[in-house]
Scaffold this motif. Sequence first.
Motif, PDB file in Angstrom:
ATOM      1  N   ALA A  26     -51.287 106.108 -89.332  1.00  0.00           N
ATOM      2  CA  ALA A  26     -51.405 104.773 -89.927  1.00  0.00           C
ATOM      3  C   ALA A  26     -51.079 104.818 -91.414  1.00  0.00           C
ATOM      4  O   ALA A  26     -50.409 103.923 -91.938  1.00  0.00           O
ATOM      5  N   ARG A  27     -51.518 105.846 -92.092  1.00  0.00           N
ATOM      6  CA  ARG A  27     -51.216 105.980 -93.526  1.00  0.00           C
ATOM      7  C   ARG A  27     -49.699 105.984 -93.741  1.00  0.00           C
ATOM      8  O   ARG A  27     -49.180 105.279 -94.604  1.00  0.00           O
ATOM      9  N   VAL A  28     -48.975 106.743 -92.939  1.00  0.00           N
ATOM     10  CA  VAL A  28     -47.514 106.826 -93.060  1.00  0.00           C
ATOM     11  C   VAL A  28     -46.873 105.480 -92.726  1.00  0.00           C
ATOM     12  O   VAL A  28     -46.016 104.987 -93.453  1.00  0.00           O
ATOM     13  N   GLU A  29     -47.298 104.880 -91.619  1.00  0.00           N
ATOM     14  CA  GLU A  29     -46.704 103.603 -91.188  1.00  0.00           C
ATOM     15  C   GLU A  29     -47.035 102.473 -92.161  1.00  0.00           C
ATOM     16  O   GLU A  29     -46.183 101.639 -92.454  1.00  0.00           O
ATOM     17  N   PHE A  30     -48.269 102.436 -92.650  1.00  0.00           N
ATOM     18  CA  PHE A  30     -48.647 101.391 -93.603  1.00  0.00           C
ATOM     19  C   PHE A  30     -47.840 101.544 -94.892  1.00  0.00           C
ATOM     20  O   PHE A  30     -47.417 100.566 -95.492  1.00  0.00           O
ATOM     21  N   GLU A  31     -47.656 102.780 -95.343  1.00  0.00           N
ATOM     22  CA  GLU A  31     -46.884 102.994 -96.561  1.00  0.00           C
ATOM     23  C   GLU A  31     -45.437 102.546 -96.367  1.00  0.00           C
ATOM     24  O   GLU A  31     -44.851 101.922 -97.254  1.00  0.00           O
ATOM     25  N   ALA A  32     -44.877 102.842 -95.204  1.00  0.00           N
ATOM     26  CA  ALA A  32     -43.473 102.504 -94.954  1.00  0.00           C
ATOM     27  C   ALA A  32     -43.266 101.023 -94.637  1.00  0.00           C
ATOM     28  O   ALA A  32     -42.275 100.429 -95.035  1.00  0.00           O
ATOM     29  N   ASN A  33     -44.212 100.421 -93.891  1.00  0.00           N
ATOM     30  CA  ASN A  33     -43.990  99.080 -93.345  1.00  0.00           C
ATOM     31  C   ASN A  33     -45.044  98.045 -93.717  1.00  0.00           C
ATOM     32  O   ASN A  33     -45.019  96.935 -93.190  1.00  0.00           O
ATOM     33  N   GLY A  34     -45.994  98.411 -94.565  1.00  0.00           N
ATOM     34  CA  GLY A  34     -47.024  97.463 -94.964  1.00  0.00           C
ATOM     35  C   GLY A  34     -48.124  97.345 -93.919  1.00  0.00           C
ATOM     36  O   GLY A  34     -48.117  98.004 -92.880  1.00  0.00           O
ATOM     37  N   ILE A  35     -49.055  96.475 -94.217  1.00  0.00           N
ATOM     38  CA  ILE A  35     -50.239  96.316 -93.373  1.00  0.00           C
ATOM     39  C   ILE A  35     -49.900  95.790 -91.983  1.00  0.00           C
ATOM     40  O   ILE A  35     -50.659  95.986 -91.036  1.00  0.00           O
ATOM     41  N   ASP A  36     -48.742  95.162 -91.820  1.00  0.00           N
ATOM     42  CA  ASP A  36     -48.346  94.627 -90.524  1.00  0.00           C
ATOM     43  C   ASP A  36     -47.543  95.615 -89.690  1.00  0.00           C
ATOM     44  O   ASP A  36     -46.914  95.229 -88.700  1.00  0.00           O
ATOM     45  N   ALA A  37     -47.568  96.900 -90.059  1.00  0.00           N
ATOM     46  CA  ALA A  37     -46.870  97.919 -89.272  1.00  0.00           C
ATOM     47  C   ALA A  37     -47.322  97.823 -87.819  1.00  0.00           C
ATOM     48  O   ALA A  37     -48.510  97.615 -87.547  1.00  0.00           O
ATOM     49  N   PRO A  38     -46.387  97.950 -86.884  1.00  0.00           N
ATOM     50  CA  PRO A  38     -46.770  97.836 -85.470  1.00  0.00           C
ATOM     51  C   PRO A  38     -47.784  98.905 -85.053  1.00  0.00           C
ATOM     52  O   PRO A  38     -47.591 100.091 -85.334  1.00  0.00           O
ATOM     53  N   LEU A  39     -48.840  98.471 -84.405  1.00  0.00           N
ATOM     54  CA  LEU A  39     -49.847  99.417 -83.931  1.00  0.00           C
ATOM     55  C   LEU A  39     -49.251 100.366 -82.905  1.00  0.00           C
ATOM     56  O   LEU A  39     -49.655 101.532 -82.822  1.00  0.00           O
ATOM     57  N   SER A  40     -48.276  99.899 -82.135  1.00  0.00           N
ATOM     58  CA  SER A  40     -47.618 100.772 -81.157  1.00  0.00           C
ATOM     59  C   SER A  40     -46.905 101.925 -81.869  1.00  0.00           C
ATOM     60  O   SER A  40     -46.905 103.061 -81.375  1.00  0.00           O
ATOM     61  N   ALA A  41     -46.313 101.671 -83.034  1.00  0.00           N
ATOM     62  CA  ALA A  41     -45.648 102.730 -83.793  1.00  0.00           C
ATOM     63  C   ALA A  41     -46.670 103.735 -84.320  1.00  0.00           C
ATOM     64  O   ALA A  41     -46.395 104.941 -84.371  1.00  0.00           O
ATOM     65  N   ILE A  42     -47.827 103.255 -84.692  1.00  0.00           N
ATOM     66  CA  ILE A  42     -48.885 104.139 -85.180  1.00  0.00           C
ATOM     67  C   ILE A  42     -49.356 105.049 -84.052  1.00  0.00           C
ATOM     68  O   ILE A  42     -49.471 106.264 -84.222  1.00  0.00           O
ATOM     69  N   ALA A  43     -49.603 104.474 -82.882  1.00  0.00           N
ATOM     70  CA  ALA A  43     -50.039 105.272 -81.732  1.00  0.00           C
ATOM     71  C   ALA A  43     -48.967 106.296 -81.360  1.00  0.00           C
ATOM     72  O   ALA A  43     -49.278 107.471 -81.106  1.00  0.00           O
ATOM     73  N   ARG A  44     -47.717 105.873 -81.338  1.00  0.00           N
ATOM     74  CA  ARG A  44     -46.613 106.765 -80.994  1.00  0.00           C
ATOM     75  C   ARG A  44     -46.533 107.918 -82.000  1.00  0.00           C
ATOM     76  O   ARG A  44     -46.413 109.083 -81.620  1.00  0.00           O
ATOM     77  N   ARG A  45     -46.608 107.613 -83.286  1.00  0.00           N
ATOM     78  CA  ARG A  45     -46.549 108.658 -84.318  1.00  0.00           C
ATOM     79  C   ARG A  45     -47.725 109.626 -84.175  1.00  0.00           C
ATOM     80  O   ARG A  45     -47.575 110.828 -84.406  1.00  0.00           O
ATOM     81  N   ALA A  46     -48.885 109.114 -83.797  1.00  0.00           N
ATOM     82  CA  ALA A  46     -50.077 109.960 -83.623  1.00  0.00           C
ATOM     83  C   ALA A  46     -50.028 110.772 -82.330  1.00  0.00           C
ATOM     84  O   ALA A  46     -50.823 111.697 -82.152  1.00  0.00           O
ATOM     85  N   GLY A  47     -49.113 110.400 -81.427  1.00  0.00           N
ATOM     86  CA  GLY A  47     -49.011 111.118 -80.157  1.00  0.00           C
ATOM     87  C   GLY A  47     -50.090 110.738 -79.164  1.00  0.00           C
ATOM     88  O   GLY A  47     -50.479 111.546 -78.332  1.00  0.00           O
ATOM     89  N   VAL A  48     -50.592 109.501 -79.284  1.00  0.00           N
ATOM     90  CA  VAL A  48     -51.621 109.016 -78.357  1.00  0.00           C
ATOM     91  C   VAL A  48     -51.176 107.676 -77.782  1.00  0.00           C
ATOM     92  O   VAL A  48     -50.275 107.032 -78.315  1.00  0.00           O
ATOM     93  N   GLY A  49     -51.838 107.251 -76.728  1.00  0.00           N
ATOM     94  CA  GLY A  49     -51.561 105.942 -76.159  1.00  0.00           C
ATOM     95  C   GLY A  49     -52.277 104.856 -76.948  1.00  0.00           C
ATOM     96  O   GLY A  49     -53.211 105.123 -77.703  1.00  0.00           O
ATOM     97  N   GLN A  50     -51.835 103.624 -76.740  1.00  0.00           N
ATOM     98  CA  GLN A  50     -52.473 102.507 -77.436  1.00  0.00           C
ATOM     99  C   GLN A  50     -53.929 102.343 -77.024  1.00  0.00           C
ATOM    100  O   GLN A  50     -54.748 101.893 -77.817  1.00  0.00           O
ATOM    101  N   GLY A  51     -54.259 102.725 -75.799  1.00  0.00           N
ATOM    102  CA  GLY A  51     -55.659 102.654 -75.370  1.00  0.00           C
ATOM    103  C   GLY A  51     -56.546 103.519 -76.241  1.00  0.00           C
ATOM    104  O   GLY A  51     -57.651 103.118 -76.611  1.00  0.00           O
ATOM    105  N   SER A  52     -56.055 104.702 -76.581  1.00  0.00           N
ATOM    106  CA  SER A  52     -56.814 105.591 -77.464  1.00  0.00           C
ATOM    107  C   SER A  52     -56.973 104.965 -78.849  1.00  0.00           C
ATOM    108  O   SER A  52     -58.047 105.027 -79.445  1.00  0.00           O
ATOM    109  N   LEU A  53     -55.901 104.344 -79.333  1.00  0.00           N
ATOM    110  CA  LEU A  53     -55.972 103.679 -80.623  1.00  0.00           C
ATOM    111  C   LEU A  53     -57.083 102.628 -80.613  1.00  0.00           C
ATOM    112  O   LEU A  53     -57.929 102.605 -81.510  1.00  0.00           O
ATOM    113  N   TYR A  54     -57.095 101.792 -79.583  1.00  0.00           N
ATOM    114  CA  TYR A  54     -58.094 100.711 -79.532  1.00  0.00           C
ATOM    115  C   TYR A  54     -59.511 101.224 -79.249  1.00  0.00           C
ATOM    116  O   TYR A  54     -60.480 100.572 -79.629  1.00  0.00           O
TER     117      TYR A  54
END
Length: 191
Positions: A26-54
């Motif tokens: 999230a730190r990387v995505e927020f820095e690159a894309n702002g607070i509206d960075a897609p949560l799916s991109a954050i989960a993908r970058r972290a190597g987890v599913g969106q269910g884990s994120l939520y």
Amino acid sequence: MTKVPRTNRGGVAAGRENRAALIAAARVEFEANGIDAPLSAIARRAGVGQGSLYRHFPDRVSLAVAVFEENIEEIEALAADGTPSLRAVTDLVTHQVEGATALIQLIATERADARVEHIAERLRAVVAAAWEEHAADAPAGITDDDIMLAISMVATTVSLAPTAERHRLARRAWRLLGPGIGRGSAPADDS
């Protein structure tokens, strides 16, 4: 896209590791894309599913607060070593804002959220302590609330600028604001 490195542990250790990976992503995505960075991109970058994120972060604000919690802890650590100079506080906050403009976006858009206000209050406490030590050198009538306003003004300007311009703009803004809040308020030039 670079994924956050992780091991393959299970159970509680995996939960902690997933949470840490989500915060780092999230730190990387927020820095690159702002607070509206897609949560799916954050989960993908972290190597987890969106269910884990939520499971770890039920909404965008809770994830953003977790990311910025580390920034506030760094500022509080500065204060834990004794009352920091106002210059040290503005240097650190400005440095953080240059890389974490999403924090400013979050504060601007979610100000009424108690989790966001808590982060702002923690910053205000460090600024107030630093200002108390510095106030005698400043023009009469300037308060720690004025310093928070100056930080907010610089942070907003920096958060709207392209990454390559942020440091230069922060330096210019502090040069303009510095005389009103006391000598030596402009962050150090480490460019």
